[in-house]
Design an enzyme around this catalytic site. Structure first.
Site, short mmCIF file in Angstrom:
data_model
loop_
_atom_site.label_atom_id
_atom_site.label_comp_id
_atom_site.label_asym_id
_atom_site.label_seq_id
_atom_site.Cartn_x
_atom_site.Cartn_y
_atom_site.Cartn_z
N CYS A 68 7.03 -31.74 -18.59
CA CYS A 68 6.40 -33.18 -18.24
C CYS A 68 5.56 -33.59 -19.41
O CYS A 68 5.69 -32.66 -20.47
CB CYS A 68 5.57 -32.83 -16.99
SG CYS A 68 3.95 -32.05 -17.17
N ALA A 69 4.60 -34.50 -19.23
CA ALA A 69 3.78 -34.99 -20.31
C ALA A 69 2.81 -33.90 -20.81
O ALA A 69 2.80 -33.51 -22.01
CB ALA A 69 3.03 -36.34 -20.28
#
Length: 370
Positions: A68-69
């Protein structure tokens, strides 16, 4: 799994299945790349009610990494998959950490006992260099992650005496000036790129010869404009050509990041088709960026003989000047994220904090003509 672990898998061309839980647009714009990586992109918000609907899409026979980020969402998804009986990992620090990881690779030995190292910023495609000789070091095109260079030099017993930027960068924030200030090294910048800078520097011009230990960095007659008006290449030890953002392994530099594509495309052609043609075909080209993961050599480094590039790189084989101009100006990718802010930061006009700098740099490099 940390970014260094993933980098090893990229270098070794290992199999890896990546479940990327960022939004589709973010995934399509920029992802972790590997020659034998496979992907599934399911946004995190689509998994809040459970992961049962994707279990049949995740192979049990491959190593699985959730991305994910910034890490948090991937931890939660990995935990849900683990509860369903799957063995998975998550990327520590997320894509933020992936963007900032630098992997040092030794490129080769120099004739008088020195070495040259390439620092591969695997998630961003940036390449920076350290030349070491007789206890001294020079750094070329450093990223803003300055501690990595300082620690590496300390570990090999070298003092950083010179820091260079081949040009004023527009896709990433340079760490050159900060390293120079920390180590009391000389900071070199091409004066034609430095007309608006707010700090002192040493002018990097044709005819300079800078000695690192027993090794000469000879930049005589290698003024090489085209990506920027001040772009400068280096020949090191008569074996390596550091081409900055003028020439890449599979492409050539874009001339438009100061809004002057039509003006600078002629300079770009002159550099590639005249200045570089006068150099030895045996020089190993070491660029400041790579575009695609296939450009990495077996050891993870990026570099090829100049003669090979003249034979294989399409951008070096367009005999008609009009067609060359069209190819360059009509095949420009989107501008790098925040490129004007990055340029102004590298000029000293802005001083964004660390979080803002990360935000400015997020995404792939876009320094090449398509």
């Amino acid at each position: 799994m940390n970014p260094k672990d993933v980098t090893k898998k990229v270098f070794n061309k290992e199999d890896l299945f990546i479940l990327d839980v960022r939004n589709e647009t973010d995934f399509e714009d920029w992802k972790i790349e590997g020659e034998n990586f496979h992907y599934l992109n399911i946004p995190y918000f689509d998994l809040l009610d459970g992961v049962e609907g994707i279990l049949d899409k995740i192979p049990s026979y491959k190593e699985v990494l959730v991305v994910c980020a910034k890490e948090g969402s991937s931890v939660m998804v990995a935990e849900m998959l683990s509860e369903q009986g799957l063995t998975v990992s998550y990327l520590q620090g997320g894509m933020k950490a992936w963007s900032e990881h630098l992997e040092p690779v030794k490129v080769g030995d120099l004739k008088d006992g020195g070495e040259i190292y390439q620092f591969v910023r695997i998630g961003k495609g940036c390449l920076s260099y350290m030349v070491v000789s007789d206890g001294e070091a020079a750094i070329i095109d450093a990223t803003r992650m300055t501690d990595i260079y300082l620690e590496f030099a300390s570990n090999i017993g070298a003092n950083i005496t010179h820091v260079f930027d081949t040009h004023l960068h527009a896709d990433h924030i340079s760490g050159g000036r900060k390293i120079a200030e920390t180590t009391n090294a000389t900071y070199w910048l091409p004066p034609k790129d430095a007309r608006e800078v707010t700090f002192e520097y040493s002018p990097l011009e044709g005819g300079n010869v800078v000695t690192i230990g027993n090794t000469n960095i000879d930049i005589h007659a290698l003024y090489s404009p085209g990506h920027t008006i001040g772009s400068t290449s280096f020949v090191i030890d008569k074996r390596y050509l550091l081409s900055g953002d003028i020439l890449f392994i599979d492409s050539i530099g874009r001339p438009d990041l100061a809004g002057l594509a039509e003006d600078w495309v002629g300079d770009l052609r002159e550099t590639l088709y005249s200045r570089y043609r006068e150099l030895s075909a045996e020089l190993i080209v070491l660029p400041a960026h790579f575009m695609i993961i296939e450009e990495l050599n077996a050891d993870g480094s990026v570099g090829k003989p100049l003669g090979t590039l003249f034979a294989e790189n399409h951008g070096l084989n367009i005999s008609d000047e009009v067609r060359f101009r069209q190819m360059v100006t009509e095949n420009l990718p989107p501008q790098p994220n925040s490129y004007q802010e990055i340029r102004e930061t590298n000029m000293g006009k802005m001083t964004p904090d660390d979080d803002k700098q990360r935000e400015m740099e997020i995404g792939p490099n876009r320094c090449a003509v398509r």
